[in-house]
Every structure is written in structure tokens, then in C-alpha cells.
Design an enzyme around this catalytic site. Structure first.
Site, mmCIF file in Angstrom:
data_model
loop_
_atom_site.group_PDB
_atom_site.id
_atom_site.type_symbol
_atom_site.label_atom_id
_atom_site.label_comp_id
_atom_site.label_asym_id
_atom_site.label_seq_id
_atom_site.Cartn_x
_atom_site.Cartn_y
_atom_site.Cartn_z
ATOM 1 N N GLU A 267 13.790 -12.529 13.508
ATOM 2 C CA GLU A 267 12.275 -12.514 12.563
ATOM 3 C C GLU A 267 11.830 -14.258 12.719
ATOM 4 O O GLU A 267 10.936 -15.023 12.604
ATOM 5 C CB GLU A 267 12.396 -11.607 11.401
ATOM 6 C CG GLU A 267 12.165 -10.472 11.691
ATOM 7 C CD GLU A 267 11.801 -9.699 12.578
ATOM 8 O OE1 GLU A 267 11.351 -10.375 13.035
ATOM 9 O OE2 GLU A 267 12.671 -8.554 13.058
ATOM 10 N N GLY B 237 4.261 -10.540 21.917
ATOM 11 C CA GLY B 237 4.859 -10.856 22.305
ATOM 12 C C GLY B 237 4.929 -8.990 22.554
ATOM 13 O O GLY B 237 5.874 -8.696 23.693
ATOM 14 N N HIS C 273 2.950 -2.638 23.347
ATOM 15 C CA HIS C 273 2.079 -1.637 21.882
ATOM 16 C C HIS C 273 1.296 -2.309 20.747
ATOM 17 O O HIS C 273 1.475 -3.646 20.367
ATOM 18 C CB HIS C 273 3.484 -1.563 21.689
ATOM 19 C CG HIS C 273 3.155 -0.453 20.150
ATOM 20 N ND1 HIS C 273 2.266 0.625 20.807
ATOM 21 C CD2 HIS C 273 3.449 -0.814 18.881
ATOM 22 C CE1 HIS C 273 2.491 1.637 19.350
ATOM 23 N NE2 HIS C 273 3.338 0.725 18.046
ATOM 24 N N HIS D 75 4.756 0.738 12.500
ATOM 25 C CA HIS D 75 4.349 -0.750 12.116
ATOM 26 C C HIS D 75 3.429 -0.471 10.276
ATOM 27 O O HIS D 75 2.432 -1.011 10.090
ATOM 28 C CB HIS D 75 3.616 -1.183 13.455
ATOM 29 C CG HIS D 75 3.859 -2.741 13.213
ATOM 30 N ND1 HIS D 75 4.776 -3.418 13.541
ATOM 31 C CD2 HIS D 75 3.141 -4.097 12.308
ATOM 32 C CE1 HIS D 75 5.443 -4.699 13.627
ATOM 33 N NE2 HIS D 75 4.455 -4.879 12.757
ATOM 34 N N ASN E 72 8.383 -5.087 9.042
ATOM 35 C CA ASN E 72 9.094 -4.226 9.442
ATOM 36 C C ASN E 72 9.850 -4.385 9.967
ATOM 37 O O ASN E 72 10.718 -3.214 10.444
ATOM 38 C CB ASN E 72 7.400 -4.052 9.504
ATOM 39 C CG ASN E 72 5.817 -3.509 9.988
ATOM 40 O OD1 ASN E 72 5.964 -2.225 9.734
ATOM 41 N ND2 ASN E 72 5.719 -4.876 10.338
#
Length: 356
Positions: free
Chosen positions: A154, A237, A240, A283, A289
Site C-alpha cells: 500500500e 491505477g 474498476h 471496496h 481495503n
């Protein structure tokens, strides 16, 4: 044999007095006495403690425990027994057929990976119980690596050594943000929480999911820690587009229905991968998440006797992980299943090697 007879025979074999067993297991002596006499049924937590401390065959002990509970349930309503047993038998047949159908849909390569997961898990299970000192050192080693890699995925810039210093010595690393320090501390606490869930045999639920997320964002974003997001989001990035906030509750309800319907059907590795992929695609939280979903994945694996599976944070592996998640809806999730299965196999091999 009745469960009480099994317990008494095992205690005698190990030359334990009731008082000694009580001190070792933490179960009151009078309760142990009543368990052995069949005057009371152990709770599931106490049963697990007795299995561990008396070195019982788990299947035999649990079968006896379940059988006696069934008997107690129908002792006053024997006319319902046959009907209830037929209902249970039909449900077992349904689940088995569903499992067979699912396994046939998997590629032969993935099936081989899952077989290897099961084989290695059997070897890992046979090495228990481990020496407490050895177990603690292994947990410290793997939990630290997992915290480092999950945060690294992350964007956390603390090195493995710096992560160790923050976790074990409480040292503040110069040039690193407060958030990065909190991410390490919070993730470590969340792993410990998984251990409590396993020990207490707590069922995975929406409450557990939100508590895991709360720990991840504790002190970082108090307003949103453990709370579903109230705004729309985009994933950096990724093409979705997560669902709008008003859709979260019904979608997450479907996720937990899926979990309940499939937890005895799917291979544990596939179930863990599915829960990770489904939740991260929705999400549900404003932030955290990824960490939360990897913790959920590992919680499910741990519930089935697997060790923590650590998705490595180096660039090549991170890109494979992101790509597998990105393409999951289009390729029937096989790429993601493969990645998780290979990660589990690697984790099992490392654990088996370290415990000798």
C-alpha cells in the site's frame, strides 16, 4: 465411547489429576469432573482446550461431542429424530454435490495446486503442538514479515528492519511519517486480533470485518475506522469503479450469504481468495481495503488450520497481485486463485521447514 469416558481415559493415560489438568487448561476442576461423568457437555472452547491438553484425536472427540449434543436435543422428542436426521443427510448430500461440481470447474493445474495445499497443511498440522518458545518465535518472524509486506503493497516506506524497531522497541524512525508508524502498529494489533478470533472460535461476520478495519485505521482516520464509506471512490491505477455507497449494504449482505453457503463447500484456499476478491471489489471502506481484505483472507485460512499467507510486496509480485485482482471478473478468477494458492504453498513450506 461417551465423551466423558474418552476424557477420563486420556487423562489417565497422561497421568494427570483433575487438578493438574485444570491448571494446564484453565478449566475449573468441578467442571472437568462433571464433563467426565457426563453430567454436563463442554462448550466448544473447552472441548478444543481438552483436545489440545489431552492429545485427543480431534475427529473422534468432536464426533462424540456432536453425537451427545444431538442425543440431548432429541431425548424428549424422539419422534422428530428420524425426520431431523433425513434433513441433515439431504443437506450434506447437497453440499457434497455442490463441492464436486465446483471442483470439476477448476483447471487441472489449479486442482493440483489445491491438492498440494491440502497435503502440506496435513504435514503442518502433524507438527503440532509446537514448543511454546518455538511457536512464539515463528509467530513473531512471520507476523513481522506479513505486516511489512502488506503495508509495503500500500506504499508504506518503512523497511523490514525499521518495521521491527517500531513493533518491538517502540522506536520512532526519523524521516518517516506518523501515519507510516501507525500503519505498522495497527496492522500488528490486527494480526493479534485474528489470533483471538481463532482461539475463541468466533464466526467471521460483518462485525468482525468492521472490527478488523477499525484496527487498521485506528488513530489514522477515526471518523471512518470500522465504518462503510458514505461517498463514491476511485481506485488509483484501476479501471474498476466501485459501487456507490447506497449499494454497499445489500452487496455486503450478499458477500456474507455467499460465505455461509460456501464455507463447507469450497476448498479453504478458494474460499479465502473469494472473500478477499469479493470484498476488495466492493471496496466498502474509504481507505484500508487492501490490508483489511488480506487480513480477512488470512483469518479464513487460519480457521482451517493454515498459517498466515504473505503476499510479498516487491514490485514484480505486487504487479502480479494487482493484475490478478483487476482481471478477476473477466477470467473466472483463475489467475487470482493461482496466486493465492502459490502463496499458501510457499507459506506452508516455510513454516514446515522452520519447525523441523
Amino acid at each position: 465411547m461417551r465423551l466423558g469416558e474418552i476424557l477420563k481415559e486420556a487423562r489417565s493415560r497422561l497421568s494427570y489429576t483433575l487438578k493438574e489438568l485444570s491448571a494446564a487448561s484453565g478449566i475449573d476442576t468441578s467442571l472437568l469432573n462433571r464433563y467426565e461423568k457426563g453430567e454436563r457437555h463442554p462448550s466448544e472452547k473447552h472441548l478444543q482446550l481438552l483436545i489440545e491438553h489431552l492429545q485427543l484425536d480431534e475427529d473422534t472427540a468432536r464426533a462424540s461431542w456432536i453425537g451427545e449434543r444431538i442425543y440431548a436435543l432429541f431425548s424428549d422428542d424422539s419422534h422428530l429424530f428420524d425426520k431431523a436426521m433425513r434433513v441433515a443427510e439431504e443437506r450434506v448430500k447437497y453440499d457434497r454435490q455442490k463441492k464436486i461440481t465446483h471442483e470439476k470447474s477448476l483447471s487441472s493445474e489449479l486442482s493440483d495446486l489445491l491438492e498440494e495445499c491440502s497435503r502440506l497443511q496435513g504435514i503442518w498440522a502433524s507438527r503440532k503442538p509446537l514448543n511454546q518458545t518455538q511457536l512464539r518465535k515463528m509467530e513473531e518472524y512471520f507476523n513481522l514479515s506479513y505486516t511489512y509486506d502488506s503495508n509495503r503493497i500500500e506504499g508504506n516506506t518503512l523497511t523490514l528492519q525499521e518495521t521491527y524497531l517500531v513493533v518491538n522497541d517502540g522506536i520512532t524512525v526519523g524521516g518517516k511519517s506518523v501515519r507510516e508508524h501507525l500503519e505498522v502498529i495497527n496492522h500488528t494489533e490486527a494480526i493479534h486480533y485474528l489470533g483471538e478470533i481463532i482461539q475463541n472460535k468466533t464466526v467471521f461476520s460483518e462485525r468482525v470485518l468492521k472490527e478488523i478495519h477499525y484496527l487498521i485505521l485506528k488513530g489514522i482516520d477515526r471518523e471512518n475506522a470500522g465504518v462503510y464509506r458514505g461517498i463514491g471512490v476511485r481506485i488509483s491505477g484501476s479501471a474498476h469503479l466501485p459501487p456507490e455507497p447506497y449499494m454497499l449494504n445489500p452487496l455486503m449482505e450478499q458477500v456474507f450469504v455467499y460465505y455461509k453457503e460456501n464455507k463447507t463447500v469450497l476448498h479453504p484456499v478458494i474460499l479465502a481468495a473469494e472473500m478477499h476478491e469479493q470484498i476488495v471489489r466492493i471496496h466498502p471502506f474509504i481507505d484500508g481495503n487492501g490490508r483489511t481484505c488480506r487480513l480477512v483472507m488470512n483469518l479464513i485460512l487460519m480457521q482451517y488450520g493454515y498459517p498466515i499467507a504473505n503476499i510479498k510486496g516487491e514490485l514484480e509480485n505486487r504487479l502480479r497481485y494487482y493484475n490478478a485482482l483487476e482481471t478477476a471478473p473477466e477470467d473466472q478468477k483463475n489467475a487470482f486463485y493461482h496466486l493465492i494458492a502459490e502463496t499458501v504453498i510457499q507459506a506452508l513450506k516455510e513454516h514446515i521447514e522452520l519447525c523441523g
